[in-house]
Design a protein around this motif. Structure first.
Motif, PDB file in Angstrom:
ATOM      1  N   VAL A  51       0.838  -1.204   0.000  1.00  0.00           N
ATOM      2  CA  VAL A  51       0.000   0.000   0.000  1.00  0.00           C
ATOM      3  C   VAL A  51       0.868   1.247   0.000  1.00  0.00           C
ATOM      4  O   VAL A  51       0.616   2.192  -0.759  1.00  0.00           O
ATOM      5  CB  VAL A  51      -0.960  -0.017   1.213  1.00  0.00           C
ATOM      6  N   ILE A  52       1.906   1.254   0.813  1.00  0.00           N
ATOM      7  CA  ILE A  52       2.783   2.428   0.906  1.00  0.00           C
ATOM      8  C   ILE A  52       3.572   2.615  -0.394  1.00  0.00           C
ATOM      9  O   ILE A  52       3.717   3.731  -0.899  1.00  0.00           O
ATOM     10  CB  ILE A  52       3.709   2.310   2.135  1.00  0.00           C
ATOM     11  N   SER A  53       4.062   1.527  -0.965  1.00  0.00           N
ATOM     12  CA  SER A  53       4.776   1.626  -2.248  1.00  0.00           C
ATOM     13  C   SER A  53       3.844   2.119  -3.354  1.00  0.00           C
ATOM     14  O   SER A  53       4.229   2.947  -4.175  1.00  0.00           O
ATOM     15  CB  SER A  53       5.361   0.266  -2.628  1.00  0.00           C
ATOM     16  N   ARG A  54       2.619   1.604  -3.354  1.00  0.00           N
ATOM     17  CA  ARG A  54       1.640   2.037  -4.358  1.00  0.00           C
ATOM     18  C   ARG A  54       1.302   3.510  -4.195  1.00  0.00           C
ATOM     19  O   ARG A  54       1.134   4.224  -5.176  1.00  0.00           O
ATOM     20  CB  ARG A  54       0.382   1.187  -4.242  1.00  0.00           C
ATOM     21  N   ALA A  55       1.223   3.982  -2.964  1.00  0.00           N
ATOM     22  CA  ALA A  55       0.928   5.395  -2.722  1.00  0.00           C
ATOM     23  C   ALA A  55       2.045   6.278  -3.287  1.00  0.00           C
ATOM     24  O   ALA A  55       1.769   7.317  -3.906  1.00  0.00           O
ATOM     25  CB  ALA A  55       0.747   5.649  -1.231  1.00  0.00           C
ATOM     26  N   ALA A  56       3.302   5.870  -3.097  1.00  0.00           N
ATOM     27  CA  ALA A  56       4.417   6.641  -3.662  1.00  0.00           C
ATOM     28  C   ALA A  56       4.340   6.642  -5.188  1.00  0.00           C
ATOM     29  O   ALA A  56       4.568   7.674  -5.837  1.00  0.00           O
ATOM     30  CB  ALA A  56       5.750   6.064  -3.188  1.00  0.00           C
ATOM     31  N   GLU A  57       3.994   5.492  -5.766  1.00  0.00           N
ATOM     32  CA  GLU A  57       3.862   5.415  -7.230  1.00  0.00           C
ATOM     33  C   GLU A  57       2.702   6.272  -7.728  1.00  0.00           C
ATOM     34  O   GLU A  57       2.808   6.919  -8.782  1.00  0.00           O
ATOM     35  CB  GLU A  57       3.652   3.971  -7.652  1.00  0.00           C
ATOM     36  N   ASP A  58       1.599   6.293  -6.990  1.00  0.00           N
ATOM     37  CA  ASP A  58       0.470   7.136  -7.386  1.00  0.00           C
ATOM     38  C   ASP A  58       0.830   8.618  -7.305  1.00  0.00           C
ATOM     39  O   ASP A  58       0.396   9.416  -8.142  1.00  0.00           O
ATOM     40  CB  ASP A  58      -0.751   6.837  -6.511  1.00  0.00           C
ATOM     41  N   GLY A 154       8.094   3.632   1.139  1.00  0.00           N
ATOM     42  CA  GLY A 154       8.084   3.438  -0.301  1.00  0.00           C
ATOM     43  C   GLY A 154       8.660   4.675  -0.961  1.00  0.00           C
ATOM     44  O   GLY A 154       8.505   5.792  -0.454  1.00  0.00           O
ATOM     45  N   LYS A 155       9.329   4.483  -2.068  1.00  0.00           N
ATOM     46  CA  LYS A 155       9.974   5.608  -2.751  1.00  0.00           C
ATOM     47  C   LYS A 155       9.700   5.511  -4.243  1.00  0.00           C
ATOM     48  O   LYS A 155       9.678   4.420  -4.808  1.00  0.00           O
ATOM     49  CB  LYS A 155      11.480   5.585  -2.493  1.00  0.00           C
ATOM     50  N   ALA A 156       9.480   6.656  -4.853  1.00  0.00           N
ATOM     51  CA  ALA A 156       9.253   6.714  -6.298  1.00  0.00           C
ATOM     52  C   ALA A 156       9.839   8.017  -6.845  1.00  0.00           C
ATOM     53  O   ALA A 156       9.893   9.027  -6.154  1.00  0.00           O
ATOM     54  CB  ALA A 156       7.770   6.629  -6.616  1.00  0.00           C
ATOM     55  N   THR A 157      10.275   7.947  -8.071  1.00  0.00           N
ATOM     56  CA  THR A 157      10.809   9.110  -8.774  1.00  0.00           C
ATOM     57  C   THR A 157      10.084   9.265 -10.088  1.00  0.00           C
ATOM     58  O   THR A 157       9.806   8.265 -10.763  1.00  0.00           O
ATOM     59  CB  THR A 157      12.327   8.930  -9.039  1.00  0.00           C
ATOM     60  N   ALA A 158       9.771  10.491 -10.441  1.00  0.00           N
ATOM     61  CA  ALA A 158       9.047  10.743 -11.686  1.00  0.00           C
ATOM     62  C   ALA A 158       9.667  11.911 -12.432  1.00  0.00           C
ATOM     63  O   ALA A 158      10.100  12.877 -11.818  1.00  0.00           O
ATOM     64  CB  ALA A 158       7.574  11.034 -11.400  1.00  0.00           C
TER      65      ALA A 158
END
Length: 162
Positions: A51-58, A154-158
């Motif tokens: 859920v936390i990883s998905r939130a970062a991706e969203d 969670g971490k994401a880069t865009a």
């Protein structure tokens, strides 16, 4: 008289066997219960991590879909909104938080630290951290030790439109 003694001895042996079966059941059930509960608890931790990883991706997806000339403050607000909405649509909030997405979002905003959103020209880096030890999905059993993580992230880069 001999048959009476044999019958009585057989009854004593049977009574002892029933007691042994109860003890065996208690021991096996305890071990089985701990194993099943451990698997379920581990699955709960993995679910919250997803859920936390998905939130970062969203949040990263919201940054990518932003307009070319969006101000950094507005972009950060859009990203945070997407992150909180994503988490509120999951099942990690307790029943006391309410059933609507808005009441769940209020609970989430009060229980977790604000996500780190770093906006630079052409790129957004998002890090979401959830304090799992303060809000576990399932409680830990007494005397089993604390093997659950203290926090999940969670971490994401865009890449953003320039």
């Amino acid at each position: 008289m001999t048959s009476f003694r044999v019958r009585r001895t057989a009854e004593r042996v049977a009574a002892r066997q029933r007691g042994v079966a109860a003890i065996e059941f208690a021991l096996v059930f305890s071990v089985l219960f701990l194993a099943v509960y451990g698997v379920i608890t581990f699955g709960g931790v993995l679910y919250v991590q997803q859920v936390i990883s998905r939130a970062a991706e969203d949040g990263a997806r919201a940054a990518q879909l932003s307009q070319t000339n969006t101000a950094p403050e507005a972009l950060k607000a859009n990203v945070l909104s997407a992150i909180y909405r994503s988490i509120s649509l999951s099942s990690i909030t307790p029943a006391a938080a309410g059933t609507t997405a808005s009441s769940k979002e209020v609970w989430i905003r009060s229980k977790m630290p604000p996500p780190d959103v770093v906006v630079t020209p052409g790129k957004v880096v998002i890090k979401v951290t959830y304090p799992y030890s303060a809000n576990p999905l399932l409680p830990a059993l007494p005397f089993t030790g604390s093997w659950m993580p203290t926090s999940l992230s969670g971490k994401a880069t865009a890449a953003t439109p320039s």
